[in-house]
Design a protein around this motif. Sequence first.
Motif, short mmCIF file in Angstrom:
data_model
loop_
_atom_site.label_atom_id
_atom_site.label_comp_id
_atom_site.label_asym_id
_atom_site.label_seq_id
_atom_site.Cartn_x
_atom_site.Cartn_y
_atom_site.Cartn_z
N PHE A 22 58.70 90.89 65.37
CA PHE A 22 57.74 90.28 66.21
C PHE A 22 57.80 88.34 65.95
O PHE A 22 57.82 87.83 67.05
CB PHE A 22 56.51 90.94 65.69
CG PHE A 22 55.30 90.26 66.58
CD1 PHE A 22 54.95 90.65 67.92
CD2 PHE A 22 54.48 89.10 66.22
CE1 PHE A 22 53.90 90.20 68.64
CE2 PHE A 22 53.57 88.45 66.93
CZ PHE A 22 53.30 89.26 68.19
N LEU A 65 61.14 86.92 67.34
CA LEU A 65 61.09 87.06 68.79
C LEU A 65 60.18 85.93 69.46
O LEU A 65 60.61 85.19 70.32
CB LEU A 65 60.97 88.55 69.38
CG LEU A 65 61.93 89.29 69.19
CD1 LEU A 65 61.56 90.78 69.63
CD2 LEU A 65 63.35 88.95 69.84
N VAL A 66 58.94 85.99 68.90
CA VAL A 66 58.08 84.99 69.56
C VAL A 66 58.28 83.67 69.25
O VAL A 66 57.99 82.82 70.08
CB VAL A 66 56.35 85.40 68.89
CG1 VAL A 66 55.36 84.48 69.57
CG2 VAL A 66 56.19 86.81 69.51
N VAL A 122 61.25 82.35 68.78
CA VAL A 122 62.27 81.94 69.64
C VAL A 122 61.76 81.45 70.96
O VAL A 122 62.02 80.58 71.37
CB VAL A 122 63.40 83.12 69.68
CG1 VAL A 122 64.27 82.87 70.81
CG2 VAL A 122 64.32 83.28 68.60
N VAL A 123 60.72 82.17 71.54
CA VAL A 123 60.50 82.03 72.83
C VAL A 123 59.68 80.59 72.76
O VAL A 123 59.56 79.79 73.59
CB VAL A 123 59.45 82.96 73.34
CG1 VAL A 123 58.87 82.58 74.73
CG2 VAL A 123 60.46 84.29 73.46
N PHE A 124 58.75 80.39 71.50
CA PHE A 124 57.80 79.39 71.32
C PHE A 124 58.77 77.93 71.38
O PHE A 124 58.34 76.87 71.91
CB PHE A 124 56.89 79.50 70.24
CG PHE A 124 55.60 80.20 70.32
CD1 PHE A 124 55.36 80.82 71.64
CD2 PHE A 124 54.67 80.31 69.67
CE1 PHE A 124 54.40 81.52 71.82
CE2 PHE A 124 53.43 80.97 69.92
CZ PHE A 124 53.36 81.78 70.94
#
Lengths: 58, 148
Positions: free
Chosen positions: A10, A13-14, A16-18
């Motif tokens: 979690f 992945l978060v 990376v997007v941020f």
Amino acid sequence: MTHFLALLLFSALVSVVFAALSSEHPETPGRVTYGLKVFGYFVLIGLAIAWVLYPLPL
Amino acid sequence: METSLQSEEPTEKRLPLAGPRVSPARTATACVASLVLPGLGHLVLGRWARGVIIGLAIVLMAVSGFWMKGHFFTPERGEWLTWFFSFLNLGLGVPYFVSLAADVGFKFPPMQAAESTFEYGNTFLMVAGALNMLATLDAYDIAVGRKG
């Protein structure tokens, strides 16, 4: 899948997007550093919350 | 006289654009594309690396959610949290509606709910939707020149 692995997945992945969406770090090295920081914060704060909640009879 | 002239001066300062603006049609296309498939909006705007990274991360998060036995939500009368959860799931866009039309990923047997990763899976699916909403807003900001 352990709870800790779910936390790592979690957080990864978060973060990376941020990092990809960050407007404060237009250059790639800045984004990578920011992503690593967010990842670390997610993991550390998650572990801290788990440590606080562990003795509670939930 | 001077007072009236001063009052007509604009009080709002416009920030300089961080990047080039694209046409309104392309802006709309990018926003819709973001909701069709995560990352597609950035590809429409020519931001290949950002689009691929965001798209892969969000899709991987949604797939992980299902792998962990999570499910999509639909709004239920009297259960206000399901409205919020459904809204977050809706952020995934077309994949949510395709699942709804095919009736896949919504119903779950009691054995699935008993899995230790069940709630993790639900959270992954909701956060994937929320991240895609952020990605859509990011694509809009890039299209109107607010972001470089």
